[in-house]
Design a protein around this motif. Sequence first.
Motif, PDB file in Angstrom:
ATOM      1  N   THR A 255       0.830  -1.206   0.000  1.00  0.00           N
ATOM      2  CA  THR A 255       0.000   0.000   0.000  1.00  0.00           C
ATOM      3  C   THR A 255       0.864   1.256   0.000  1.00  0.00           C
ATOM      4  O   THR A 255       0.342   2.370   0.148  1.00  0.00           O
ATOM      5  N   TYR A 269      -8.633   4.002 -10.272  1.00  0.00           N
ATOM      6  CA  TYR A 269      -9.394   5.031  -9.554  1.00  0.00           C
ATOM      7  C   TYR A 269      -9.492   6.310 -10.382  1.00  0.00           C
ATOM      8  O   TYR A 269     -10.572   6.905 -10.514  1.00  0.00           O
ATOM      9  N   THR A 350     -11.725  -3.312  -3.425  1.00  0.00           N
ATOM     10  CA  THR A 350     -11.193  -3.478  -2.067  1.00  0.00           C
ATOM     11  C   THR A 350      -9.947  -2.630  -1.853  1.00  0.00           C
ATOM     12  O   THR A 350      -9.826  -1.926  -0.830  1.00  0.00           O
ATOM     13  N   ARG A 353     -10.601   1.257  -1.744  1.00  0.00           N
ATOM     14  CA  ARG A 353     -11.264   1.650  -0.492  1.00  0.00           C
ATOM     15  C   ARG A 353     -10.325   1.541   0.707  1.00  0.00           C
ATOM     16  O   ARG A 353     -10.449   2.294   1.667  1.00  0.00           O
ATOM     17  N   LEU A 354      -9.390   0.619   0.607  1.00  0.00           N
ATOM     18  CA  LEU A 354      -8.436   0.429   1.705  1.00  0.00           C
ATOM     19  C   LEU A 354      -7.339   1.482   1.689  1.00  0.00           C
ATOM     20  O   LEU A 354      -6.977   2.035   2.749  1.00  0.00           O
ATOM     21  N   ASP A 357      -9.469   5.697  -1.370  1.00  0.00           N
ATOM     22  CA  ASP A 357     -10.725   6.404  -1.117  1.00  0.00           C
ATOM     23  C   ASP A 357     -11.730   5.431  -0.519  1.00  0.00           C
ATOM     24  O   ASP A 357     -12.284   4.594  -1.235  1.00  0.00           O
ATOM     25  N   PRO A 358     -12.007   5.514   0.785  1.00  0.00           N
ATOM     26  CA  PRO A 358     -12.883   4.537   1.445  1.00  0.00           C
ATOM     27  C   PRO A 358     -14.336   4.589   0.991  1.00  0.00           C
ATOM     28  O   PRO A 358     -15.101   3.668   1.273  1.00  0.00           O
ATOM     29  N   LYS A 359     -14.738   5.622   0.283  1.00  0.00           N
ATOM     30  CA  LYS A 359     -16.127   5.747  -0.161  1.00  0.00           C
ATOM     31  C   LYS A 359     -16.279   5.515  -1.673  1.00  0.00           C
ATOM     32  O   LYS A 359     -17.336   5.766  -2.237  1.00  0.00           O
ATOM     33  N   TRP A 360     -15.233   5.012  -2.299  1.00  0.00           N
ATOM     34  CA  TRP A 360     -15.246   4.863  -3.761  1.00  0.00           C
ATOM     35  C   TRP A 360     -16.277   3.856  -4.244  1.00  0.00           C
ATOM     36  O   TRP A 360     -16.460   2.785  -3.650  1.00  0.00           O
TER      37      TRP A 360
END
Length: 466
Positions: A255, A269, A350, A353-354, A357-360
């Motif tokens: 990450t 993204y 996954t 969002r991790l 962008d957690p709201k993607w």
Amino acid sequence: MNDYLPPSLSKIYQRLGIWAIAFMLVFVHACRVQPVDPTQPGTGSPTGKTADQYSADVAIQWASLQLKLTKTTAGFSPTVASRAYGYAGIAMYEAIVPGLPDHQSLAGQLQGLTTLPLPEANQTYNWALSANAAQASIIRNLYVTTSAANKALIDSLEKVLNAQFKESDEPANQRSIAFGQKIADALFEWSKTDGGHEGYNRNFPASYVVPTGPGLWQPTENGLKIPMQPYWGQNRTFLKANNDLPMPKPLSYSTDVKSSIFAQYLDVYAKSKNLTQVEKEIAVWWADNPTDTFTPPGHSYSIATIAVKTAKANLAKAAETFARTGIAVSDAFVLCWRCKFVYNNLRPYTYVRLAIDPKWIPFWPAPPFPGYPSGHATQSSSAATVLSDLYGDNFAFTDDSHVGREKDVSRNVEFKPRSFKSFMESAQESADSRFFGNIHTRQDNETGLAEGKKIGANINALIWKK
């Protein structure tokens, strides 16, 4: 008479005796029936019209019906469907190959397929009727759980085509039908040993334990806890050469914003924020969701049908087209699934969002199985490779596979035909569609396209002609 012979004359008689014995041995050996290769037609070839003298109507109509059956039969996931196209294509080819003196059976070339029934020597055959009988029989067995209405369609098409192609020689008609049925029966028995038999009953095996850990697949927005067909990669491929291909390896999980894998997901993204209308149309055109369509391998089988129609191919060319395409998509799915469940790679849904962008919310919902490599890319590339070998690298065609479907109102996309200058161009667009849909990274697609070419090349390398 004196029994005594001079020594010189005695030796002459002995030599003559030896030569006589040798001659008799050669004569007896020559009179013996020589062994016949069990994978090839007998020494007395069938008579009558060769298979390339028939139209492709039988092949086209059965392929079209199989696409419909796949869409409307419960349990025909992309993996299960790919296998069905494989066996149906092979049955079509093997039912007519004895009627092609310059072509070779696949018996002895595919894993576990050692022999197949042979036609009667020096007898007349109607190869359209053989193909019709083989398709009806193998499809009944492959789609045994389909609806009563679909089973009636199978019966009806078989009768219509029998009436269309039967000739005045009734014994030849019956002989041809019986041969096609024997081919289908033999192939179906062989199919039971590949690991995928009745796979429609176990798409999501409850006994499967999902691996956990950093970078491993997790359920996505569809909420399914068990991934689809986690054991499919253990199935037997049609070709040993495909089974033996080295497995590709994805980028290492991280990450870290500076890592190569982070850049892959960030690219997905970013694309989700600036999709063009054309890119949305591409994503929806190639989605090929089960129950809504004939699945992704069915899209390749549909393109094969379009190629047969566009080229005005005869029955022989059509049968080889469907055999190669069916093998291509089937082996592609086995190898792709093998790789998917070795690495259990995260979907963009996954990872983004991790780590980003957690709201993607992606444009298209992720399928319920790991990401790497792309199944769309792998099977499209494999099919394109065999079709290019048959029809040329610059075969232009229009894909109208989804014309007539209702507009996708939620995404404001209509189903309009798409035109391509080559099969590889369509395979590339199929792969790109998954990036536009935000469900695959570029490495998923690039790997799938590369592996698909290898799979298809091995199929092209089979001995199709003598």
